[in-house]
Design a protein around this motif. Structure first.
Motif, PDB file in Angstrom:
ATOM      1  N   ASP A  12       0.864  -1.334  -0.001  1.00  0.00           N
ATOM      2  CA  ASP A  12       0.183  -0.131   0.113  1.00  0.00           C
ATOM      3  C   ASP A  12       0.907   1.439  -0.005  1.00  0.00           C
ATOM      4  N   ILE A  13       0.638   2.231  -0.966  1.00  0.00           N
ATOM      5  CA  ILE A  13       1.389   3.487  -0.865  1.00  0.00           C
ATOM      6  C   ILE A  13       0.657   4.680  -0.296  1.00  0.00           C
ATOM      7  N   GLY A  14      -0.504   4.151   0.215  1.00  0.00           N
ATOM      8  CA  GLY A  14      -1.402   5.345   0.344  1.00  0.00           C
ATOM      9  C   GLY A  14      -1.012   6.116   1.587  1.00  0.00           C
ATOM     10  N   GLN A  15      -0.048   5.719   2.502  1.00  0.00           N
ATOM     11  CA  GLN A  15       0.360   6.360   3.678  1.00  0.00           C
ATOM     12  C   GLN A  15       1.694   7.087   3.424  1.00  0.00           C
ATOM     13  N   VAL A  16       2.267   7.048   2.237  1.00  0.00           N
ATOM     14  CA  VAL A  16       3.453   7.712   2.078  1.00  0.00           C
ATOM     15  C   VAL A  16       3.148   9.246   1.897  1.00  0.00           C
ATOM     16  N   ASP A  17       4.113  10.083   2.555  1.00  0.00           N
ATOM     17  CA  ASP A  17       3.965  11.075   2.670  1.00  0.00           C
ATOM     18  C   ASP A  17       3.685  11.960   1.026  1.00  0.00           C
ATOM     19  N   ALA A  18       2.710  13.012   1.073  1.00  0.00           N
ATOM     20  CA  ALA A  18       2.398  13.549  -0.140  1.00  0.00           C
ATOM     21  C   ALA A  18       3.371  14.191  -1.072  1.00  0.00           C
ATOM     22  N   ARG A  19       4.211  14.421  -0.014  1.00  0.00           N
ATOM     23  CA  ARG A  19       5.576  15.357  -0.963  1.00  0.00           C
ATOM     24  C   ARG A  19       6.432  14.446  -1.484  1.00  0.00           C
ATOM     25  N   VAL A  20       6.199  13.422  -1.478  1.00  0.00           N
ATOM     26  CA  VAL A  20       7.397  12.103  -1.826  1.00  0.00           C
ATOM     27  C   VAL A  20       6.918  11.839  -3.429  1.00  0.00           C
ATOM     28  N   ALA A  21       7.620  11.758  -4.403  1.00  0.00           N
ATOM     29  CA  ALA A  21       7.385  11.374  -5.754  1.00  0.00           C
ATOM     30  C   ALA A  21       7.464   9.740  -5.551  1.00  0.00           C
ATOM     31  N   ARG A  22       6.522   8.893  -5.907  1.00  0.00           N
ATOM     32  CA  ARG A  22       6.676   7.612  -5.892  1.00  0.00           C
ATOM     33  C   ARG A  22       6.567   6.909  -7.369  1.00  0.00           C
ATOM     34  N   VAL A  23       7.822   6.245  -7.141  1.00  0.00           N
ATOM     35  CA  VAL A  23       8.067   5.326  -8.518  1.00  0.00           C
ATOM     36  C   VAL A  23       7.372   3.963  -8.145  1.00  0.00           C
ATOM     37  N   VAL A  24       6.510   3.696  -9.109  1.00  0.00           N
ATOM     38  CA  VAL A  24       5.813   2.151  -8.622  1.00  0.00           C
ATOM     39  C   VAL A  24       5.713   1.137  -9.602  1.00  0.00           C
ATOM     40  N   ASP A  25       6.348   0.335  -9.495  1.00  0.00           N
ATOM     41  CA  ASP A  25       6.439  -1.004 -10.427  1.00  0.00           C
ATOM     42  C   ASP A  25       5.440  -1.511 -10.815  1.00  0.00           C
ATOM     43  N   ILE A  26       4.809  -1.814 -11.936  1.00  0.00           N
ATOM     44  CA  ILE A  26       3.771  -2.836 -11.926  1.00  0.00           C
ATOM     45  C   ILE A  26       4.363  -4.308 -12.748  1.00  0.00           C
ATOM     46  N   LYS A  27       4.456  -5.226 -11.990  1.00  0.00           N
ATOM     47  CA  LYS A  27       5.317  -6.541 -12.316  1.00  0.00           C
ATOM     48  C   LYS A  27       4.562  -7.246 -13.454  1.00  0.00           C
ATOM     49  N   ALA A  28       5.140  -7.410 -14.465  1.00  0.00           N
ATOM     50  CA  ALA A  28       4.916  -8.116 -15.693  1.00  0.00           C
ATOM     51  C   ALA A  28       4.878  -9.554 -15.276  1.00  0.00           C
ATOM     52  N   PRO A  29       4.183 -10.383 -16.285  1.00  0.00           N
ATOM     53  CA  PRO A  29       4.328 -11.806 -15.776  1.00  0.00           C
ATOM     54  C   PRO A  29       5.725 -12.349 -15.783  1.00  0.00           C
ATOM     55  N   GLY A  30       6.674 -11.930 -16.779  1.00  0.00           N
ATOM     56  CA  GLY A  30       7.988 -12.390 -16.953  1.00  0.00           C
ATOM     57  C   GLY A  30       8.753 -12.476 -15.442  1.00  0.00           C
ATOM     58  N   SER A  31       8.383 -11.413 -14.570  1.00  0.00           N
ATOM     59  CA  SER A  31       8.955 -11.115 -13.275  1.00  0.00           C
ATOM     60  C   SER A  31       8.802 -12.303 -12.536  1.00  0.00           C
ATOM     61  N   GLY A  32       7.593 -13.225 -12.782  1.00  0.00           N
ATOM     62  CA  GLY A  32       7.033 -14.329 -11.766  1.00  0.00           C
ATOM     63  C   GLY A  32       6.582 -13.855 -10.476  1.00  0.00           C
ATOM     64  N   GLU A  33       6.136 -12.452 -10.388  1.00  0.00           N
ATOM     65  CA  GLU A  33       5.431 -11.831  -9.371  1.00  0.00           C
ATOM     66  C   GLU A  33       4.372 -10.995  -9.639  1.00  0.00           C
ATOM     67  N   SER A  34       3.572 -11.169 -10.849  1.00  0.00           N
ATOM     68  CA  SER A  34       2.495 -10.319 -11.257  1.00  0.00           C
ATOM     69  C   SER A  34       1.360 -10.529 -10.668  1.00  0.00           C
ATOM     70  N   ASP A  35       1.314 -11.776  -9.861  1.00  0.00           N
ATOM     71  CA  ASP A  35       0.159 -11.416  -9.040  1.00  0.00           C
ATOM     72  C   ASP A  35       0.292 -10.978  -7.785  1.00  0.00           C
TER      73      ASP A  35
END
Length: 221
Positions: A112-135
């Motif tokens: 959950d990124i919802g509690q991160v300080d609003a002043r912070v720029a969040r670079v958020v991954d979306i895991k593709a199937p090839g990562s083995g962690e897309s679920d």
């Protein structure tokens, strides 16, 4: 979260000054605070050394080291591992902002990124199937994104690319924040991914890991 007395503490893998190798801030001198630990095991992970080890540091100790390293720089990136796996990451981010730094967070997108300080720029991954962690993708995070954030896709092959392309269209991701596409080292040639992006005119930024181009896989760079 660990604590030193009553002061929150974190397990830190390393703190170092380098050039930002990814995101829209690429090329800018930046102090990196790499926290230890990650609940994911992406097959192409390039920072597996941060899964364990490191040293326990109090928030004041981290801030003091960052202050010295960030002199005349002012930019700090908190990364991992998965930094949000440590509860004290949240007060660390706020404390860095309070100290006047321009702060970014690199996160797997699984927490959950919802509690991160609003002043912070969040670079958020979306895991593709090839990562083995897309679920593990936490899709609820998409509703929390702002124009100050970025979504990053690391792609292993054409199948990953098509998956990401469909996702961008179906969920209208380009309307949320800037999008980043990167190829997995040794799996997807950079020029091949670039050709696909040009041919499909996707609304994304192509990126390579600048630090690896300059210094290879040397730690602390």
């Amino acid at each position: 979260m660990e604590s030193t007395g009553k002061t929150p503490a974190l397990k830190v893998s390393e703190i170092f000054l380098s050039l930002q190798g990814e995101s829209s801030r690429v090329g800018l001198p930046t102090v990196f605070v790499r926290l230890t630990g990650c609940p994911l095991r992406c097959v192409w992970c390039d920072t597996a050394y941060a899964f364990a080890g490191g040293q326990t540091m109090s928030l004041p100790a981290i801030l003091a080291e960052v202050t010295v390293a960030a002199r005349d720089v002012g930019r700090v990136c908190v990364t991992g591992g998965e930094p949000l796996a440590q509860a004290a990451c949240l007060p660390l981010l706020s404390a860095l902002c309070d100290a006047g730094h321009s702060v970014s967070l690199e996160t797997s997108g699984a927490l959950d990124i919802g509690q991160v300080d609003a002043r912070v720029a969040r670079v958020v991954d979306i895991k593709a199937p090839g990562s083995g962690e897309s679920d593990r993708n936490r899709w609820q995070n998409l509703a929390l994104l702002t124009a100050n954030d970025e979504l990053k896709f690391v792609l292993k092959d054409r199948s990953d690319y098509e998956w990401a392309r469909r996702l961008i269209e179906e969920r209208q991701l380009a309307a949320l924040c800037p999008l980043l596409f990167s190829p997995v080292d040794d799996d997807l040639p950079a020029a091949t991914l670039a050709d696909w992006l040009v041919a499909d005119r996707l609304p994304v930024r192509f990126q390579l890991q600048l630090h690896k181009i300059l210094w290879g896989k040397l730690r602390g760079r």
